[in-house]
Every structure is written in C-alpha cells, then in structure tokens.
Motif scaffolding. Structure first.
Motif, mmCIF file in Angstrom:
data_model
loop_
_atom_site.group_PDB
_atom_site.id
_atom_site.type_symbol
_atom_site.label_atom_id
_atom_site.label_comp_id
_atom_site.label_asym_id
_atom_site.label_seq_id
_atom_site.Cartn_x
_atom_site.Cartn_y
_atom_site.Cartn_z
ATOM 1 N N PRO A 222 52.296 39.418 77.103
ATOM 2 C CA PRO A 222 52.209 40.033 78.448
ATOM 3 C C PRO A 222 50.680 40.854 78.068
ATOM 4 O O PRO A 222 50.218 41.257 77.155
ATOM 5 N N VAL A 223 50.258 40.925 79.308
ATOM 6 C CA VAL A 223 48.685 41.698 79.324
ATOM 7 C C VAL A 223 48.789 42.963 78.619
ATOM 8 O O VAL A 223 47.856 43.124 77.949
ATOM 9 N N ALA A 224 49.836 43.821 79.047
ATOM 10 C CA ALA A 224 49.565 45.238 78.210
ATOM 11 C C ALA A 224 49.537 45.081 76.847
ATOM 12 O O ALA A 224 48.973 45.722 76.058
ATOM 13 N N ALA A 225 50.582 44.234 76.354
ATOM 14 C CA ALA A 225 50.642 43.993 74.746
ATOM 15 C C ALA A 225 49.200 43.474 74.186
ATOM 16 O O ALA A 225 48.884 43.916 73.310
ATOM 17 N N ALA B 81 39.620 48.570 66.760
ATOM 18 C CA ALA B 81 39.472 49.734 66.123
ATOM 19 C C ALA B 81 39.512 49.508 64.616
ATOM 20 O O ALA B 81 38.863 50.291 63.799
ATOM 21 N N SER B 82 40.163 48.494 64.159
ATOM 22 C CA SER B 82 40.218 48.299 62.751
ATOM 23 C C SER B 82 38.844 47.686 62.311
ATOM 24 O O SER B 82 38.525 47.863 60.898
ATOM 25 N N LEU B 83 37.812 47.345 63.086
ATOM 26 C CA LEU B 83 36.413 46.709 62.777
ATOM 27 C C LEU B 83 35.387 48.102 62.436
ATOM 28 O O LEU B 83 34.563 47.754 62.027
ATOM 29 N N ALA B 84 35.859 49.154 63.133
ATOM 30 C CA ALA B 84 35.283 50.443 62.812
ATOM 31 C C ALA B 84 34.894 50.904 61.526
ATOM 32 O O ALA B 84 36.338 51.180 60.994
ATOM 33 N N PRO B 85 33.934 51.476 61.221
ATOM 34 C CA PRO B 85 34.080 52.119 59.831
ATOM 35 C C PRO B 85 34.660 53.370 59.988
ATOM 36 O O PRO B 85 34.699 54.028 60.824
ATOM 37 N N THR B 86 35.278 53.839 58.731
ATOM 38 C CA THR B 86 35.907 54.979 58.585
ATOM 39 C C THR B 86 34.873 56.047 58.468
ATOM 40 O O THR B 86 33.932 55.940 57.573
ATOM 41 N N ARG C 133 47.006 45.391 71.558
ATOM 42 C CA ARG C 133 46.600 44.295 70.244
ATOM 43 C C ARG C 133 45.057 44.243 70.258
ATOM 44 O O ARG C 133 44.579 44.359 69.177
ATOM 45 N N PHE C 134 44.430 43.930 70.983
ATOM 46 C CA PHE C 134 42.887 43.884 71.307
ATOM 47 C C PHE C 134 42.334 45.364 70.951
ATOM 48 O O PHE C 134 41.318 45.392 69.900
ATOM 49 N N GLU C 135 42.821 46.375 71.386
ATOM 50 C CA GLU C 135 42.370 47.610 70.927
ATOM 51 C C GLU C 135 42.576 48.021 69.438
ATOM 52 O O GLU C 135 41.750 48.472 68.842
ATOM 53 N N GLU C 136 43.764 47.527 69.131
ATOM 54 C CA GLU C 136 44.026 47.631 67.376
ATOM 55 C C GLU C 136 42.869 46.896 66.638
ATOM 56 O O GLU C 136 42.496 47.463 65.689
ATOM 57 N N LEU C 137 42.678 45.593 67.131
ATOM 58 C CA LEU C 137 41.748 44.780 66.445
ATOM 59 C C LEU C 137 40.320 45.403 66.386
ATOM 60 O O LEU C 137 39.672 45.297 65.478
#
Length: 183
Positions: free
Chosen positions: A161-164, A174-179, A168-172
């Motif tokens: 579903p679009v919202a999910a 965010a996981s690429l951004a350096p801490t 998930r895209f936002e999580e991916l």
C-alpha cells in the motif's frame, strides 16, 4: 519513435531517463546507444532523455521530459533504464515497471556523492530494482527484456500500500544518512 501511438509488439518501447541533475550522465546514454547500434535499433523503439549529456546517435533524443510525457512513456515501455533517483524509481514502480537502474557515480563526475549507489544497492537487495553495473550487463538485461515481455514488470496488485511504501522509503533514505558526530 515513429509517430505511432503505441509501439508495435515487434518493436517494443525502451525508455531511458537520466533525470534532471546538472551533472552529465553520458555513461548510460553511451551504453544504450552502443546497444542500439549493435542491432537493438532494429528491434525496439527507444526514447532517451539525456539531460545535460550529449544527445545519443540512436533512438529519439530528449533533453528533458515533462512529467505527463514521462509517465505516459513509462506506462507503455517494455523496460525503463534509469538513474538511481528515488522519484524516478518510485514513479516507474507505481506505473508497473521494475526499473533497470544504473546509478550515477561520483568518480565519473555524474553526481556529488555515492548516495545513488548505496540507495540502489539496498533496493536491489529487496528486488525493487534491477541493477546494471557494466555495459555488458546492461546489454544482456536489455536482451532479456526483449525475450521476456514480463521481465521488467511489477505486479501492482501485490505491491505494498502507498502509505507503507512511503514509510519504508523514508526508512531506507534515513538509513543512508551518516550519523552526526557527537561533541
């Protein structure tokens, strides 16, 4: 394209999209151009959105595509070859296409950093894109697309579903951004 509304079954449509970044992405344009020169042009119709890179010798060159034209072309395409931009990838998938992705690489002056390489590797691990790392690999995948008309399609009925998917895209991303470094 030859002016027909729909590509014929004998000459399916391939769309190449490099996005709007000001860095030239001639590498993928050259790869597809050489594939077309070696016989692909006899088998397909091809629209190549080349951005700031030099126009291709084969296919129908377009510096840029309006969004409506892009979505129309993608919806009709057998396969879409694109850069690793999140919006382009998401739009391809929304329109039922599994994008064949060549990420822009900073070492070739195609982008400022390696984020497309990292992002698309994650998506490829989840089978959300098909990566091509070399000209030979891209050519083989284009040949596969011609042999199997469903090779680069997405089953829209089984898609998230679009919202999910957005979450998930936002999580991916965010996981690429350096801490951030702690003081």
């Amino acid at each position: 394209m030859t002016g027909r509304d729909e590509p014929s079954p004998e000459r399916p449509l391939i769309v190449v999209a490099v996005g709007t970044d000001h860095h030239p992405f001639g590498r993928v344009i050259d790869w597809v151009d050489r594939w077309l020169a070696r016989g692909g042009a006899d088998r397909v119709e091809c629209v190549m959105q080349h951005g700031s890179a030099p126009a291709p010798r084969w296919g129908e060159p377009r510096a840029f595509l309006e969004h409506a034209e892009f979505t129309d072309l993608v919806a009709r395409a057998r396969v879409v070859v694109c850069h690793g931009g999140p919006a382009t990838i998401a739009e391809c998938r929304r329109l039922g296409r599994l994008p064949l992705v060549v990420p822009r690489r900073p070492e070739y002056g195609e982008h400022v950093d390696n984020h497309q390489v990292l992002f698309t590797a994650r998506l490829a691990d989840k089978k959300l894109v098909q990566l091509a790392s070399s000209e030979d690999e891209l050519a083989a995948l284009l040949d596969d697309a011609l042999a199997d008309r469903d090779r680069f399609t997405v089953d829209l009925d089984s898609a998230l579903p679009v919202a999910a998917a957005v979450r998930r895209f936002e999580e991916l991303v965010a996981s690429l951004a350096p801490t951030p470094a702690r003081p």
